[in-house]
Design a protein around this motif. Structure first.
Motif, PDB file in Angstrom:
ATOM      1  N   SER A 180      -2.054 -71.267 -16.096  1.00  0.00           N
ATOM      2  CA  SER A 180      -2.090 -70.328 -17.147  1.00  0.00           C
ATOM      3  C   SER A 180      -2.695 -68.886 -16.625  1.00  0.00           C
ATOM      4  O   SER A 180      -2.214 -67.887 -17.210  1.00  0.00           O
ATOM      5  CB  SER A 180      -2.659 -71.115 -18.455  1.00  0.00           C
ATOM      6  N   VAL A 181      -3.939 -69.218 -16.164  1.00  0.00           N
ATOM      7  CA  VAL A 181      -4.672 -67.860 -15.824  1.00  0.00           C
ATOM      8  C   VAL A 181      -3.927 -66.940 -14.705  1.00  0.00           C
ATOM      9  O   VAL A 181      -3.945 -65.521 -15.048  1.00  0.00           O
ATOM     10  CB  VAL A 181      -6.218 -68.149 -15.269  1.00  0.00           C
ATOM     11  N   PHE A 182      -3.543 -67.606 -13.978  1.00  0.00           N
ATOM     12  CA  PHE A 182      -2.825 -66.802 -12.993  1.00  0.00           C
ATOM     13  C   PHE A 182      -1.547 -66.247 -13.654  1.00  0.00           C
ATOM     14  O   PHE A 182      -1.354 -64.906 -13.092  1.00  0.00           O
ATOM     15  CB  PHE A 182      -2.077 -67.486 -11.728  1.00  0.00           C
ATOM     16  N   ALA A 183      -0.769 -66.674 -14.537  1.00  0.00           N
ATOM     17  CA  ALA A 183       0.210 -66.115 -15.314  1.00  0.00           C
ATOM     18  C   ALA A 183      -0.180 -64.845 -16.191  1.00  0.00           C
ATOM     19  O   ALA A 183       0.306 -63.985 -15.965  1.00  0.00           O
ATOM     20  CB  ALA A 183       0.943 -67.057 -16.021  1.00  0.00           C
ATOM     21  N   ILE A 184      -1.230 -65.037 -16.651  1.00  0.00           N
ATOM     22  CA  ILE A 184      -1.817 -63.746 -17.563  1.00  0.00           C
ATOM     23  C   ILE A 184      -2.283 -62.779 -16.636  1.00  0.00           C
ATOM     24  O   ILE A 184      -1.972 -61.603 -17.079  1.00  0.00           O
ATOM     25  CB  ILE A 184      -3.013 -64.615 -18.344  1.00  0.00           C
ATOM     26  N   CYS A 185      -2.708 -63.137 -15.406  1.00  0.00           N
ATOM     27  CA  CYS A 185      -3.248 -61.940 -14.545  1.00  0.00           C
ATOM     28  C   CYS A 185      -2.261 -61.540 -13.628  1.00  0.00           C
ATOM     29  O   CYS A 185      -2.808 -60.778 -13.021  1.00  0.00           O
ATOM     30  CB  CYS A 185      -4.444 -62.415 -13.616  1.00  0.00           C
TER      31      CYS A 185
END
Length: 435
Positions: free
Chosen positions: A395-400
């Motif tokens: 999820s974090v990589f997608a947001i970033c």
């Protein structure tokens, strides 16, 4: 060790490798979890249909039921901070104090402060990401480094250290009956080492990127965040976070109640800065995103429930329970193993206490310090949880706007190598000396 156990163990290893490959191929954890459960059932001689529809789903829904309100309220709390500008205000104050020269420290401590306030990591990344982007732009650093430092702030010492209201500390309190500051000396020592190590490592990677001639590029489809005009002042912005932290640590209130009080106080203090026409949409977004995050974690935790009934798991657990190792070593090693199996700190520590909880209480009856066991379990679950199939990392990589291929190796160091090193080289020796 008989053939059944060997095949079961090899099946688990192949499954872990397959999960890592699929994650790097950007396959959703919602697909990976059931596939992993099916493969493990086949290699361990378990009934596939029952294993998936009963054991796997029970583990998935059990995690969802146990932690839904923590995720939901944490997301609502964070969304209030995000939409009112209070989170940006805190981040802005920190960034101004540190400046572009110390942007890694600014990013890490921005995330750590919000994490210590009880806000869910999914919301923290939304809140800190715009501030971090501006800092990275001023420092002219490539954005693929950003998740490594922000996650290092919210998933290491701020998630597992003394006083934190995050799940690893809360679950240890619930199972062992210990206070939030249990194992204070080893906990603070390990936290300090983590913080310093993460900053030094990421600063070094930033220098290497500059030497390679790499520069900052603003991500596509990401709006620039201008200086906040209509947001609470710095002192007011901190009050709800501080209140949650104080209530959690000095009262016997459940974390759910603490977060609910924090939400109500934030609504009162920030009401002038919240866009009233969008309030309903804000709450709806928080609810939807909380389900997304918990599902990404729960589907991998469900796989752990299947792994738990395999012959190899039973064999490994018996070895751990019957070993002559120091109980503090059992706590640190066990927490890492369970977190690694599930790819989740919260799921891993819950499964560990279900398996070894009575053993830890027996250790206390033998004279071992239960507070030290608490801290080593909490610190330990923050190590191998950051393997590639961790749903929150996805999820974090997608947001970033990045990928595992570009960014995971930095998260591997800051969120896995550093916490494990601090646990086994700092916290564990202190526990063994003092305990």
């Amino acid at each position: 060790m008989d053939t059944e156990i060997i095949i079961s163990g090899l099946g688990l290893l192949v499954t872990f490798a397959g999960m890592a490959i699929l994650i790097f191929k950007r396959v959703s954890p919602i697909i990976i979890g059931p596939l992993a459960a099916v493969f493990v059932c086949i290699t361990s001689g378990l009934p596939v249909f029952d294993g998936v529809t009963d054991t796997y789903m029970s583990g998935t829904t059990g995690f969802f039921l146990s932690y839904f309100f923590i995720f939901l309220l944490g997301n609502i709390f964070g969304n209030i901070y995000q939409n009112s500008g209070a989170a940006a205000k805190i981040g802005s104050i920190i960034s101004k104090k540190f400046g572009a020269k110390y942007c890694m420290a600014a990013c890490m401590f921005s995330a750590a402060i919000l994490s210590y306030g009880g806000i869910n990591s999914f919301v923290i990344i939304f809140s800190v990401y715009p501030i971090a982007l501006k800092l990275f732009e001023d420092a002219d650093l490539p954005t693929y480094l950003l998740p490594g430092i922000v996650c290092g702030g919210m998933w290491t010492f701020a998630m597992t250290g003394p006083f934190t209201p995050q799940i690893p500390n809360v679950v240890s309190m619930q199972y062992l009956g210990t206070p939030s500051y249990a194992g204070l000396i080893p906990g603070l020592s390990g936290a300090l080492v983590m913080a310093v190590s993460i900053i030094l490592y990421m600063n070094h990677q930033g220098k290497k990127a500059r030497l390679r001639g790499e520069h900052f590029q603003w991500p596509e489809n990401v709006k620039r965040v201008e200086e906040e005009q209509d947001s609470p002042n710095g002192v007011i912005s901190v009050i709800p976070l501080a209140l949650v932290l104080v209530l959690f640590n000095v009262t016997s209130l459940d974390i759910v109640i603490c977060l609910l009080i924090g939400i109500l106080v934030a609504l009162v203090l920030f009401h002038r800065h919240l866009p009233r026409p969008e309030m309903l949409n804000m709450f709806n977004t928080a609810a939807t995103s909380s389900v997304t995050v918990i599902i990404n974690t729960a589907v991998i935790v469900g796989f752990g429930s299947v792994a738990k009934i395999t012959p190899f798991y039973q064999y490994a657990t018996d070895v751990l329970l019957n070993s002559d190792a120091n109980p503090y070593i059992v706590a640190a090693v066990g927490a890492n193993i369970f977190a690694g199996i599930l790819g989740s700190a919260s799921g891993g520590i819950s499964l560990m206490y279900e398996t070894l909880g009575d053993t830890f209480l027996e250790y206390a009856n033998q004279g071992y310090n239960l507070g030290f066991i608490h801290r080593l379990c909490s610190d330990g679950c923050g190590g191998l949880d950051s393997l590639p199939w961790n749903g929150s990392i996805v999820s974090v990589f997608a947001i970033c706007n990045t990928t595992h291929k570009l960014s995971y190796k930095y998260n591997f160091v800051t969120c896995l190598v550093v916490p494990i090193g601090a646990t086994f080289l700092v916290a564990l020796p202190i526990c063994m000396i003092l305990g």
